[in-house]
Design a protein around this motif. Sequence first.
Motif, PDB file in Angstrom:
ATOM      1  N   ASP A  17       0.840  -1.188   0.000  1.00  0.00           N
ATOM      2  CA  ASP A  17       0.000   0.000   0.000  1.00  0.00           C
ATOM      3  C   ASP A  17       0.875   1.237   0.000  1.00  0.00           C
ATOM      4  N   GLY A  18       0.304   2.328  -0.410  1.00  0.00           N
ATOM      5  CA  GLY A  18       1.008   3.598  -0.325  1.00  0.00           C
ATOM      6  C   GLY A  18       1.894   3.862  -1.518  1.00  0.00           C
ATOM      7  N   PHE A  19       2.990   4.552  -1.247  1.00  0.00           N
ATOM      8  CA  PHE A  19       3.895   4.964  -2.313  1.00  0.00           C
ATOM      9  C   PHE A  19       5.331   4.915  -1.809  1.00  0.00           C
ATOM     10  N   VAL A  20       6.260   4.970  -2.761  1.00  0.00           N
ATOM     11  CA  VAL A  20       7.680   5.074  -2.426  1.00  0.00           C
ATOM     12  C   VAL A  20       8.182   6.396  -2.972  1.00  0.00           C
ATOM     13  N   GLU A  21       9.150   6.975  -2.266  1.00  0.00           N
ATOM     14  CA  GLU A  21       9.727   8.227  -2.727  1.00  0.00           C
ATOM     15  C   GLU A  21      11.197   8.270  -2.342  1.00  0.00           C
ATOM     16  N   GLY A  22      11.927   9.215  -2.886  1.00  0.00           N
ATOM     17  CA  GLY A  22      13.342   9.352  -2.576  1.00  0.00           C
ATOM     18  C   GLY A  22      14.150   8.179  -3.109  1.00  0.00           C
ATOM     19  N   ILE A  23      15.074   7.674  -2.299  1.00  0.00           N
ATOM     20  CA  ILE A  23      15.946   6.562  -2.702  1.00  0.00           C
ATOM     21  C   ILE A  23      15.134   5.302  -2.974  1.00  0.00           C
ATOM     22  N   ASP A  24      14.078   5.061  -2.195  1.00  0.00           N
ATOM     23  CA  ASP A  24      13.241   3.880  -2.430  1.00  0.00           C
ATOM     24  C   ASP A  24      12.555   3.950  -3.792  1.00  0.00           C
ATOM     25  N   ASP A  25      12.196   5.138  -4.234  1.00  0.00           N
ATOM     26  CA  ASP A  25      11.626   5.329  -5.566  1.00  0.00           C
ATOM     27  C   ASP A  25      12.646   4.942  -6.631  1.00  0.00           C
TER      28      ASP A  25
END
Length: 118
Positions: A17-25
Amino acid sequence: MTTLPASAHWQPALGGDGFVEGIDDIRQAIAIILRTPVGSDPLRPDFGSRVWQYLDWPIDRARPHVVRETVEAIRRWEPRVKVTRVVVALDAEAALKITAYFRLASSGPEISAEVRPK
């Protein structure tokens, strides 16, 4: 109430669920690039990598090809990073494991993304 991403670079989280951002993106984007065979996306037929062609080769013969294909695919499709090195190994189940080390294009420390092509 749903929280919004704080970063300009984000995407929905795969397998969760949700989203990834930054390095995880960036890690997720690299995994998508390496797991997508070239030609499998009808709207972007050049997107992806050719890593899958070497999955059943002996590791010693496949390694240089997988490194080349990994570097070329990431350079082409992920402009936010500069690849510094790629390590190709077998995991405990004898499956291919690719670890791409990179730096953000803007600079910074070396970061890694581990991908197991399917």
